[in-house]
Design a protein around this motif. Structure first.
Motif, PDB file in Angstrom:
ATOM      1  N   GLY A  87       0.974  -1.116  -0.367  1.00 62.69           N
ATOM      2  CA  GLY A  87       0.252   0.517  -0.163  1.00 62.69           C
ATOM      3  C   GLY A  87       1.128   0.959   0.152  1.00 62.69           C
ATOM      4  N   LEU A  88       1.664   0.953   0.504  1.00 63.52           N
ATOM      5  CA  LEU A  88       2.860   1.927   0.490  1.00 63.52           C
ATOM      6  C   LEU A  88       3.517   2.444  -0.412  1.00 63.52           C
ATOM      7  CD1 LEU A  88       4.433   3.638   3.789  1.00 63.52           C
ATOM      8  CD2 LEU A  88       5.613   3.467   1.695  1.00 63.52           C
ATOM      9  N   GLY A  89       3.940   1.703  -0.947  1.00 60.63           N
ATOM     10  CA  GLY A  89       3.953   1.376  -2.652  1.00 60.63           C
ATOM     11  C   GLY A  89       3.664   2.392  -3.573  1.00 60.63           C
ATOM     12  N   HIS A  90       2.125   1.564  -4.060  1.00 62.89           N
ATOM     13  CA  HIS A  90       1.685   2.446  -4.345  1.00 62.89           C
ATOM     14  C   HIS A  90       1.559   3.789  -4.327  1.00 62.89           C
ATOM     15  CE1 HIS A  90      -0.467  -1.827  -5.215  1.00 62.89           C
ATOM     16  NE2 HIS A  90       0.836  -1.178  -5.739  1.00 62.89           N
ATOM     17  N   ALA A  91       1.511   4.252  -3.003  1.00 59.29           N
ATOM     18  CA  ALA A  91       1.165   5.786  -3.249  1.00 59.29           C
ATOM     19  C   ALA A  91       2.664   6.626  -3.431  1.00 59.29           C
ATOM     20  CB  ALA A  91       1.262   6.084  -1.487  1.00 59.29           C
ATOM     21  N   PHE A  92       3.250   6.198  -2.438  1.00 56.95           N
ATOM     22  CA  PHE A  92       5.110   6.839  -3.093  1.00 56.95           C
ATOM     23  C   PHE A  92       5.775   6.502  -3.806  1.00 56.95           C
ATOM     24  CE2 PHE A  92       5.432   7.825   1.519  1.00 56.95           C
ATOM     25  CZ  PHE A  92       4.768   8.408   1.469  1.00 56.95           C
ATOM     26  N   VAL A  93       4.737   7.075  -5.791  1.00 55.34           N
ATOM     27  CA  VAL A  93       5.415   6.772  -6.714  1.00 55.34           C
ATOM     28  C   VAL A  93       6.117   7.733  -7.886  1.00 55.34           C
ATOM     29  CG1 VAL A  93       3.189   4.698  -7.054  1.00 55.34           C
ATOM     30  CG2 VAL A  93       3.983   6.908  -7.181  1.00 55.34           C
ATOM     31  N   GLN A  94       6.378   8.799  -6.506  1.00 49.81           N
ATOM     32  CA  GLN A  94       7.002   9.434  -7.033  1.00 49.81           C
ATOM     33  C   GLN A  94       7.679  10.659  -6.043  1.00 49.81           C
ATOM     34  OE1 GLN A  94       5.344  11.976 -10.279  1.00 49.81           O
ATOM     35  NE2 GLN A  94       3.301  13.057  -8.387  1.00 49.81           N
ATOM     36  N   GLU A  95       8.553  12.158  -6.714  1.00 49.67           N
ATOM     37  CA  GLU A  95       8.486  12.323  -5.504  1.00 49.67           C
ATOM     38  C   GLU A  95       7.835  13.353  -5.036  1.00 49.67           C
ATOM     39  OE1 GLU A  95      12.730  14.593  -5.857  1.00 49.67           O
ATOM     40  OE2 GLU A  95      13.828  13.016  -6.549  1.00 49.67           O
ATOM     41  N   ILE A  96       8.066  13.703  -3.431  1.00 48.32           N
ATOM     42  CA  ILE A  96       7.152  14.490  -3.127  1.00 48.32           C
ATOM     43  C   ILE A  96       7.763  15.358  -1.951  1.00 48.32           C
ATOM     44  CG2 ILE A  96       5.250  14.407  -1.108  1.00 48.32           C
ATOM     45  CD1 ILE A  96       4.610  12.165  -1.779  1.00 48.32           C
ATOM     46  N   PRO A  97       7.981  16.317  -2.638  1.00 51.07           N
ATOM     47  CA  PRO A  97       9.130  17.515  -2.112  1.00 51.07           C
ATOM     48  C   PRO A  97       8.847  18.399  -1.175  1.00 51.07           C
ATOM     49  CG  PRO A  97       8.523  18.433  -4.147  1.00 51.07           C
ATOM     50  CD  PRO A  97       7.852  16.616  -3.995  1.00 51.07           C
ATOM     51  N   SER A  98       7.394  18.670  -0.817  1.00 48.49           N
ATOM     52  CA  SER A  98       6.717  18.903  -0.031  1.00 48.49           C
ATOM     53  C   SER A  98       6.714  18.403   1.856  1.00 48.49           C
ATOM     54  CB  SER A  98       5.796  19.746  -0.438  1.00 48.49           C
ATOM     55  OG  SER A  98       4.626  18.327  -0.153  1.00 48.49           O
ATOM     56  N   LEU A  99       6.510  17.101   2.040  1.00 47.34           N
ATOM     57  CA  LEU A  99       6.693  15.995   2.800  1.00 47.34           C
ATOM     58  C   LEU A  99       7.318  15.890   3.775  1.00 47.34           C
ATOM     59  CD1 LEU A  99       4.297  14.417   4.615  1.00 47.34           C
ATOM     60  CD2 LEU A  99       5.237  12.297   3.113  1.00 47.34           C
ATOM     61  N   ARG A 100       7.837  16.759   5.178  1.00 48.49           N
ATOM     62  CA  ARG A 100       8.799  16.788   6.158  1.00 48.49           C
ATOM     63  C   ARG A 100       8.627  15.987   7.091  1.00 48.49           C
ATOM     64  NH1 ARG A 100       9.860  19.687   2.230  1.00 48.49           N
ATOM     65  NH2 ARG A 100      10.935  21.593   2.601  1.00 48.49           N
ATOM     66  N   VAL A 101       7.085  15.443   7.000  1.00 45.29           N
ATOM     67  CA  VAL A 101       6.860  14.822   8.690  1.00 45.29           C
ATOM     68  C   VAL A 101       5.945  13.207   8.443  1.00 45.29           C
ATOM     69  CG1 VAL A 101       5.882  14.862  11.127  1.00 45.29           C
ATOM     70  CG2 VAL A 101       7.357  17.164   9.922  1.00 45.29           C
ATOM     71  N   LEU A 102       6.451  12.204   8.508  1.00 46.88           N
ATOM     72  CA  LEU A 102       6.016  10.596   8.683  1.00 46.88           C
ATOM     73  C   LEU A 102       6.166   9.906   9.678  1.00 46.88           C
ATOM     74  CD1 LEU A 102       4.106   8.525   6.638  1.00 46.88           C
ATOM     75  CD2 LEU A 102       7.484   8.204   5.744  1.00 46.88           C
ATOM     76  N   ASN A 103       4.512   9.820   9.882  1.00 48.56           N
ATOM     77  CA  ASN A 103       4.780   9.282  11.346  1.00 48.56           C
ATOM     78  C   ASN A 103       4.381   7.637  10.943  1.00 48.56           C
ATOM     79  OD1 ASN A 103       3.389   8.167  13.543  1.00 48.56           O
ATOM     80  ND2 ASN A 103       3.315   9.822  14.691  1.00 48.56           N
TER      81      ASN A 103
END
Length: 439
Positions: free
Chosen positions: A107-123
């Motif tokens: 599920g996480l692999g399908h979500a992160f398929v390209q760069e997300i430069p704005s994301l600073r915090v991941l819990n």
């Protein structure tokens, strides 16, 4: 000429609405069109985290969040694809998935398929199905990540830390609580000890390694050599850490908070090493370290006298140790000595005489103190919090007879037969408040 709230400019309404809690902000948007438009101003929602249950499709959800400038999201339950969130909020800054037990690598692999430069915090705390594979995706596509929470992700290994060290060079905070497979090798990766494979996370300022049972003093050597910017280090419940490891930490000049709670192999010798170095610690926790005694307090007074917070719960300290320490600890604000059963009224009198800046003290389970010592403690001018759980009384007395509160302080008490259990919360008295003891 009469004025009405409806006459206010939208900018003024937005300023007023910004002081409301999240629920009331949503309610004012339903009053009328003018209020709705004002409530959608981005200044109203600045810093707000949207808490979502992703159960069924809602086409208006993410456009509504973006219109209000909301860029922080917590997913309370995840029954749809995570990619639904990422696609709906391309400028997301913070994503909290803690406790989403059904989140998988797939599920996480399908979500992160390209760069997300704005994301600073991941819990990802307690996302127990997450493995090193997901960390590979995170390292590849979330290059600007500054905070990563992996507490309770028990499938993470040293390979995952190698991937983090390879891709997340801007990381400032990392939580690896209870990642049971992490060992000295993984910490070496983070500290840049394997430069041929990964540069390391050399900008780390906050590192939590609580309950990582495979760590030894070698990890502390890696940390001291490679993580020079580290400010906060949590090593609680790390049974493999010993006094020798404190030598490595003793010269980390940026470190201001160290948690060694329940590290069974830390003794007075370890505290000596810390005190003899160049540390400028403001907070130290050695609670439940059975080998800590009065000599440690003497070392603390000599080399760690700038501490503002000190926790010694259940340590083998006595009034003699308190006597050695208090005269040098002028900056101390919080002192936790709960379950230190050798402390008596004499120790409390020493504290009251010398630690005049204390704002909080924990005396939970200190069974040898009496009302004489408590009367002295309550006279501390800055005291706001006093914890007296499980303090034994030989006779029934009312709280007012025990120690009348100063005019600016209010007390809360709880009573049980034959047991005086008091968790006193001190705060400034508000006008109209009355102190009424329970009989």
């Amino acid at each position: 000429m009469e004025t009405h709230i409806s006459c206010l400019f939208p900018e003024i309404l937005a300023m007023i609405f910004s002081y409301l809690d999240v629920r009331d902000k949503g309610r004012v948007a339903q009053v009328c069109t003018a209020w709705r438009d004002a409530s959608y101003h981005k200044s109203v929602w600045r810093g707000v985290e949207a808490k979502l249950h992703l159960r069924r499709a809602n086409p208006s959800l993410f456009p509504s969040l973006q219109a209000r400038g909301i860029r922080r999201v917590q997913i309370l339950s995840l029954r749809r694809s995570l990619s639904y969130v990422i696609q709906g909020m391309p400028n997301i800054e913070s994503l909290n998935l803690s406790g989403c037990y059904n989140l998988t690598d797939n599920g996480l692999g399908h979500a992160f398929v390209q760069e997300i430069p704005s994301l600073r915090v991941l819990n990802l705390s307690l996302c127990k199905q997450i493995t090193d594979s997901s960390l590979g995706r995170i390292a590849q596509y979330l290059k600007n990540l500054e905070v990563l929470e992996l507490g309770g992700c028990s499938n993470i290994t040293n390979t995952g830390l190698l991937l983090i060290a390879w891709g997340l060079h801007r990381l400032k905070s990392l939580n690896l609580r209870s990642c049971r497979h992490v060992s000295d090798v993984g910490i070496g990766h983070l500290a840049g000890m394997t430069r041929s494979a990964a540069e390391g996370c050399l900008s780390l300022e906050y590192l939590t390694l609580q309950d990582c049972q495979k760590l030894t003093d070698l990890s502390l050597k890696h940390i001291s050599k490679g993580l020079a910017k580290l400010k906060v280090l949590n090593l609680s419940f790390c049974g493999g850490i010993s006094d020798a490891g404190m030598i490595h930490l003793s010269h980390m000049t940026s470190l201001w908070s160290l948690n060694l709670r329940s590290c069974d192999n830390i003794s007075d010798t370890g505290i000596m090493h810390l005190a003899m170095g160049t540390l400028r610690l403001l907070g130290l926790d050695v609670s439940f370290c059975d080998k800590i005694g009065d000599q440690s307090l003497a070392y603390i007074a000599q080399g760690l006298y700038q501490l503002k917070s000190l926790s010694l719960c259940s340590c083998h300290i006595s009034d003699d140790g308190i006597n050695r320490m208090v005269r040098q600890m002028h900056e101390l604000r919080t002192l936790n000595i709960g379950q230190c059963v050798r402390i008596t009224d004499k120790g409390l009198e020493l504290i009251a005489d010398h630690l005049t800046q204390l704002t909080g003290i924990d005396l939970y389970g200190c069974t040898k103190i009496t009302k004489r010592g408590l009367e002295r403690i309550t006279q501390l001018p800055c005291l706001k919090v006093l914890n007296l759980g499980l303090w034994q009384m030989t006779e029934k007395v009312t709280i007012l007879k025990l120690f009348p509160p100063p005019p600016s302080i209010t007390c809360k008490t709880f009573w049980l037969p034959r047991l005086f259990t008091a968790n006193f919360v001190f705060f400034k008295r508000k006008r109209g408040d009355n102190f009424v003891p329970r009989k």
